[in-house]
Design a protein around this motif. Structure first.
Motif, PDB file in Angstrom:
ATOM      1  N   ARG A 183      73.587  24.714   9.085  1.00  0.00           N
ATOM      2  CA  ARG A 183      74.542  24.909   7.995  1.00  0.00           C
ATOM      3  C   ARG A 183      75.110  26.298   8.185  1.00  0.00           C
ATOM      4  NH1 ARG A 183      77.058  21.001   5.002  1.00  0.00           N
ATOM      5  NH2 ARG A 183      77.277  21.569   2.796  1.00  0.00           N
ATOM      6  N   VAL A 184      76.418  26.394   8.366  1.00  0.00           N
ATOM      7  CA  VAL A 184      77.054  27.638   8.804  1.00  0.00           C
ATOM      8  C   VAL A 184      78.110  28.078   7.800  1.00  0.00           C
ATOM      9  CG1 VAL A 184      78.247  28.804  10.707  1.00  0.00           C
ATOM     10  CG2 VAL A 184      76.690  26.893  11.192  1.00  0.00           C
ATOM     11  N   GLY A 218      84.140  43.375   9.895  1.00  0.00           N
ATOM     12  CA  GLY A 218      83.865  42.220  10.741  1.00  0.00           C
ATOM     13  C   GLY A 218      83.576  40.982   9.908  1.00  0.00           C
ATOM     14  N   LEU A 219      83.382  39.893  10.624  1.00  0.00           N
ATOM     15  CA  LEU A 219      83.078  38.613   9.979  1.00  0.00           C
ATOM     16  C   LEU A 219      81.625  38.280  10.273  1.00  0.00           C
ATOM     17  CD1 LEU A 219      84.375  36.218   8.390  1.00  0.00           C
ATOM     18  CD2 LEU A 219      84.663  35.090  10.607  1.00  0.00           C
ATOM     19  N   LEU A 220      80.803  38.293   9.234  1.00  0.00           N
ATOM     20  CA  LEU A 220      79.391  37.963   9.379  1.00  0.00           C
ATOM     21  C   LEU A 220      79.226  36.444   9.317  1.00  0.00           C
ATOM     22  CD1 LEU A 220      76.356  38.635   9.462  1.00  0.00           C
ATOM     23  CD2 LEU A 220      76.436  38.845   6.964  1.00  0.00           C
ATOM     24  N   VAL A 221      78.679  35.880  10.375  1.00  0.00           N
ATOM     25  CA  VAL A 221      78.431  34.433  10.458  1.00  0.00           C
ATOM     26  C   VAL A 221      76.929  34.197  10.314  1.00  0.00           C
ATOM     27  CG1 VAL A 221      78.633  32.359  11.867  1.00  0.00           C
ATOM     28  CG2 VAL A 221      80.432  34.111  11.957  1.00  0.00           C
ATOM     29  N   VAL A 222      76.569  33.357   9.376  1.00  0.00           N
ATOM     30  CA  VAL A 222      75.164  33.041   9.116  1.00  0.00           C
ATOM     31  C   VAL A 222      74.969  31.541   9.326  1.00  0.00           C
ATOM     32  CG1 VAL A 222      73.292  33.038   7.426  1.00  0.00           C
ATOM     33  CG2 VAL A 222      74.940  34.924   7.471  1.00  0.00           C
ATOM     34  N   ALA A 223      73.961  31.184  10.102  1.00  0.00           N
ATOM     35  CA  ALA A 223      73.648  29.778  10.378  1.00  0.00           C
ATOM     36  C   ALA A 223      72.180  29.525  10.041  1.00  0.00           C
ATOM     37  CB  ALA A 223      73.929  29.448  11.842  1.00  0.00           C
ATOM     38  N   ILE A 224      71.965  28.638   9.077  1.00  0.00           N
ATOM     39  CA  ILE A 224      70.606  28.300   8.655  1.00  0.00           C
ATOM     40  C   ILE A 224      70.234  26.933   9.230  1.00  0.00           C
ATOM     41  CG2 ILE A 224      69.139  27.747   6.666  1.00  0.00           C
ATOM     42  CD1 ILE A 224      70.612  29.792   5.054  1.00  0.00           C
TER      43      ILE A 224
END
Length: 260
Positions: A117-118, A134-140
């Motif tokens: 899930r991003v 910046g663009l922080l991308v988090v993927a669980i």
């Protein structure tokens, strides 16, 4: 196929359809609930990026956020196209997952292989004088979600099988009892037809004809009573098995008399 079998199969079909619909609805609702909880974790991580890395935000430690799940992946994408991968906060050892390159801030998407899930959000990195946006991308990872849904599916299948088996036994007994009057009427009508055939075979002058006509009248009376009140056990004054024995006795008597 007998009427009883058709009725039982029809009841089981309706029950199976209802159970299947209930299972699908339950599965979808549970999946939506679990994904919503993961989405809340992503939003918390984006709202408090310092829980992922102290270098994010103002450099202070995280406050008010929840810990990200084990194996969460995070990276920062800068406008010049460079990407910095952050250490897995959960200590996961998997490689860089396949994350969509075009990802708008606040958008939440799902990926496969692996199931993630991003989402992404804007952050500022670095000290005051050297800050970079910046663009922080988090993927669980969705491993826990998939495992929970798999267990739910197994439980639903087991429960559905047990319910269908119990319904098959119960409906068979209920239908058998419900059709009992019809079966009695059918057997009695067959016995009446057999007695009439014997009367025709003996002829009106036979010494057995009067007795057979009495048997026929008794069976007609029982059949009429059964039609009037088919659910009352006492309404059926005779049993088809008794009539079957009676017919056998009449035939035996006829054979014996023909030999004498």
């Amino acid at each position: 196929m007998t009427l009883r079998a058709r009725l039982v199969l029809g009841l089981l079909g309706l029950a199976a359809t209802a159970i299947a619909i209930t299972g699908v609805v339950t599965y979808r609702e549970q999946r939506s609930f679990l994904l919503a909880r993961v989405d809340d974790q992503i939003r918390s991580a984006l709202a408090n990026p310092s829980q992922i890395s102290p270098a994010l935000g103002d450099g202070s430690t995280a406050t008010g956020g929840r810990f990200v799940p084990f194996g969460t992946y995070a990276e920062i994408r800068y406008p010049d196209g460079s990407t910095v991968r952050l250490a897995d906060p959960g200590g996961g050892s998997q490689g860089t997952p396949s994350i969509p390159q075009e990802l708008a801030a606040g958008e939440i998407v799902s990926t496969e292989s692996p199931d993630l899930r991003v989402s992404a959000g804007r952050v500022v990195v670095g000290p005051t004088t050297l800050r970079r946006e910046g663009l922080l991308v988090v993927a669980i990872p969705l491993g826990d979600v998939n495992e929970t849904l798999h267990r739910l599916l197994v439980v639903e299948l087991i429960v559905a099988g047990l319910v269908i088996a119990a319904l098959a036994v119960a409906s068979g007994l209920i239908v058998k009892l419900g059709l009992r009057p019809l079966r009695q009427m059918e057997e009695t009508a067959g016995a009446i037809a057999a007695v009439r055939n014997m009367i025709a075979a003996y002829g009106p002058q036979s010494q057995y004809t009067a007795s057979l006509k009495q048997d026929e009248a008794a069976m007609l009376s029982a059949l009429a009573s059964l039609r009037i009140d088919r659910y009352t056990e006492s309404a059926f004054t005779g049993k088809p098995a008794d009539y079957a024995r009676l017919i056998a006795d009449r035939k035996s008597t006829r054979l014996n008399s023909s030999h004498t």
